[in-house]
Write a protein that holds these residues in place. Structure first.
Motif, PDB file in Angstrom:
ATOM      1  N   ALA A  19       0.825  -1.207   0.000  1.00 36.69           N
ATOM      2  CA  ALA A  19       0.000   0.000   0.000  1.00 36.69           C
ATOM      3  C   ALA A  19       0.861   1.259   0.000  1.00 36.69           C
ATOM      4  O   ALA A  19       0.493   2.268  -0.619  1.00 36.69           O
ATOM      5  CB  ALA A  19      -0.936   0.000   1.207  1.00 36.69           C
ATOM      6  N   TYR A  20       1.989   1.215   0.673  1.00 30.53           N
ATOM      7  CA  TYR A  20       2.874   2.379   0.704  1.00 30.53           C
ATOM      8  C   TYR A  20       3.520   2.603  -0.663  1.00 30.53           C
ATOM      9  O   TYR A  20       3.767   3.750  -1.066  1.00 30.53           O
ATOM     10  CB  TYR A  20       3.939   2.206   1.783  1.00 30.53           C
ATOM     11  N   GLY A  21       3.788   1.515  -1.378  1.00 26.95           N
ATOM     12  CA  GLY A  21       4.245   1.655  -2.747  1.00 26.95           C
ATOM     13  C   GLY A  21       3.187   2.299  -3.619  1.00 26.95           C
ATOM     14  O   GLY A  21       3.486   3.140  -4.472  1.00 26.95           O
ATOM     15  N   LEU A  22       1.927   1.926  -3.400  1.00 30.20           N
ATOM     16  CA  LEU A  22       0.832   2.538  -4.153  1.00 30.20           C
ATOM     17  C   LEU A  22       0.669   4.011  -3.797  1.00 30.20           C
ATOM     18  O   LEU A  22       0.350   4.831  -4.657  1.00 30.20           O
ATOM     19  CB  LEU A  22      -0.469   1.776  -3.894  1.00 30.20           C
ATOM     20  N   LEU A  23       0.885   4.357  -2.534  1.00 36.59           N
ATOM     21  CA  LEU A  23       0.850   5.766  -2.152  1.00 36.59           C
ATOM     22  C   LEU A  23       1.940   6.539  -2.895  1.00 36.59           C
ATOM     23  O   LEU A  23       1.714   7.647  -3.381  1.00 36.59           O
ATOM     24  CB  LEU A  23       1.010   5.902  -0.639  1.00 36.59           C
ATOM     25  N   ALA A  24       3.126   5.928  -3.013  1.00 38.59           N
ATOM     26  CA  ALA A  24       4.220   6.575  -3.743  1.00 38.59           C
ATOM     27  C   ALA A  24       3.914   6.721  -5.224  1.00 38.59           C
ATOM     28  O   ALA A  24       4.486   7.591  -5.898  1.00 38.59           O
ATOM     29  CB  ALA A  24       5.514   5.785  -3.547  1.00 38.59           C
ATOM     30  N   LEU A  25       3.011   5.900  -5.746  1.00 33.08           N
ATOM     31  CA  LEU A  25       2.591   5.978  -7.145  1.00 33.08           C
ATOM     32  C   LEU A  25       1.388   6.891  -7.345  1.00 33.08           C
ATOM     33  O   LEU A  25       0.913   7.059  -8.474  1.00 33.08           O
ATOM     34  CB  LEU A  25       2.254   4.587  -7.674  1.00 33.08           C
ATOM     35  N   GLY A  26       0.846   7.444  -6.272  1.00 33.80           N
ATOM     36  CA  GLY A  26      -0.292   8.343  -6.385  1.00 33.80           C
ATOM     37  C   GLY A  26      -1.635   7.659  -6.442  1.00 33.80           C
ATOM     38  O   GLY A  26      -2.624   8.268  -6.855  1.00 33.80           O
ATOM     39  N   GLN A  27      -1.720   6.419  -5.989  1.00 36.29           N
ATOM     40  CA  GLN A  27      -2.988   5.681  -6.003  1.00 36.29           C
ATOM     41  C   GLN A  27      -3.745   5.797  -4.681  1.00 36.29           C
ATOM     42  O   GLN A  27      -4.960   5.656  -4.646  1.00 36.29           O
ATOM     43  CB  GLN A  27      -2.726   4.197  -6.287  1.00 36.29           C
ATOM     44  N   ILE A  28      -3.036   5.998  -3.589  1.00 35.39           N
ATOM     45  CA  ILE A  28      -3.585   6.113  -2.233  1.00 35.39           C
ATOM     46  C   ILE A  28      -3.088   7.430  -1.662  1.00 35.39           C
ATOM     47  O   ILE A  28      -1.968   7.867  -1.970  1.00 35.39           O
ATOM     48  CB  ILE A  28      -3.133   4.920  -1.365  1.00 35.39           C
ATOM     49  N   ASP A  29      -3.900   8.070  -0.822  1.00 36.07           N
ATOM     50  CA  ASP A  29      -3.528   9.365  -0.254  1.00 36.07           C
ATOM     51  C   ASP A  29      -3.071   9.298   1.197  1.00 36.07           C
ATOM     52  O   ASP A  29      -2.201  10.071   1.606  1.00 36.07           O
ATOM     53  CB  ASP A  29      -4.715  10.334  -0.359  1.00 36.07           C
TER      54      ASP A  29
END
Length: 266
Positions: free
Chosen positions: A194-204
């Motif tokens: 999930a933190y990788g997704l946050l770094a990709l702009g998918q999660i805030d």
């Protein structure tokens, strides 16, 4: 080669060897054991950590190593590797590719580099303190390697994530619920992915607790190198002796409002 480059090469080598160990066990029929905290562990976790330790001890024998499965070596060392061979063992043993391999280096207790690797998709996030996070997309995103958190300054527009409601115990649950009531949507699952997704702009926003240093150390450089912030629930820097809460935001403007929300009770 600079010292930091040598460290980063060692971190990626440790992630590489762990990935080689883990892949053959994915979606295999594995026996699991319960640790003292009731979390599961498998032969894949233990074998991968042993391999990572061997790589790092050979390359940087003066450094300490702390791993989830085998504890701490060389506790007096100023530089300490922090390893989680499979962050998200529940996801791993149920065949979900949302677990990850985490490799971090602490200098005097502060994360200075981190690697987050997803060995099934081939994705990898790599960062050093003060630098920019790099992303290898693996089989996803059509080969695009774009990375960066997205602009989302208002809680009301934010996507919130947490690995599991089980980690929200005691006073943490009403605090998390107070945050949940102010965001657009909440989703469960993800572990380090999930933190990788946050770094990709998918999660805030990600708000979690009962986190150990091996759960978050690699994520600090990854999130901040992508433009986000990561602290505890009071907005303080994460430390090995902290309270186990972790708050990550993609847009730094969200940090203050999220901390304020977590100070409330639902």
């Amino acid at each position: 080669m600079t010292e930091t480059e040598r460290w980063l090469q060692a971190a990626e080598a440790a992630a590489d060897v762990a990935a080689c160990v883990v892949r053959p066990f994915f979606r295999a029929k594995l026996a699991t054991q319960e640790k003292s905290d009731a979390s599961p562990v498998t032969i894949a976790d233990r074998t991968a950590e042993q391999a990572m330790r061997a790589v790092l001890a050979e390359r940087l024998p003066e450094h300490g190593i702390l791993g989830e499965e085998f504890g701490l070596d060389r506790p007096q060392a100023r530089h300490r590797w922090v390893l989680d061979p499979i962050d998200g063992t529940r996801a791993f043993i149920t065949g979900r590719p949302s677990f990850g391999i985490l490799v971090a280096l602490l200098e005097d207790g502060v994360p200075v580099l981190g690697v987050l690797d997803q060995p099934i998709t081939g994705e990898r996030w790599t960062a050093r303190s003060g630098g920019t996070t790099s992303y290898r997309p693996g089989v996803l995103q059509g080969g695009r390697s774009d990375i960066g958190t997205r602009r989302c300054p208002a809680l009301a527009d934010a996507e919130l994530s947490c690995t599991s409601p089980e980690m929200l115990q005691g006073d943490d649950l009403p605090r998390w619920t107070a945050l949940r009531r102010q965001v657009k949507r909440a989703s469960w699952g993800g572990d380090c992915y999930a933190y990788g997704l946050l770094a990709l702009g998918q999660i805030d926003i990600i708000a979690e607790c009962t986190m150990q240093p091996w759960d978050w150390a690699a994520l600090v450089p990854v999130v901040e190198g992508a433009g986000g912030r990561i602290t505890d629930w009071q907005g303080r820097p994460l430390r090995p002796d902290g309270d186990g809460t972790v708050l990550a935001v993609g847009d730094p403007a969200l940090l203050g409002p999220a901390v304020d929300a977590l100070a409330q009770r639902s």
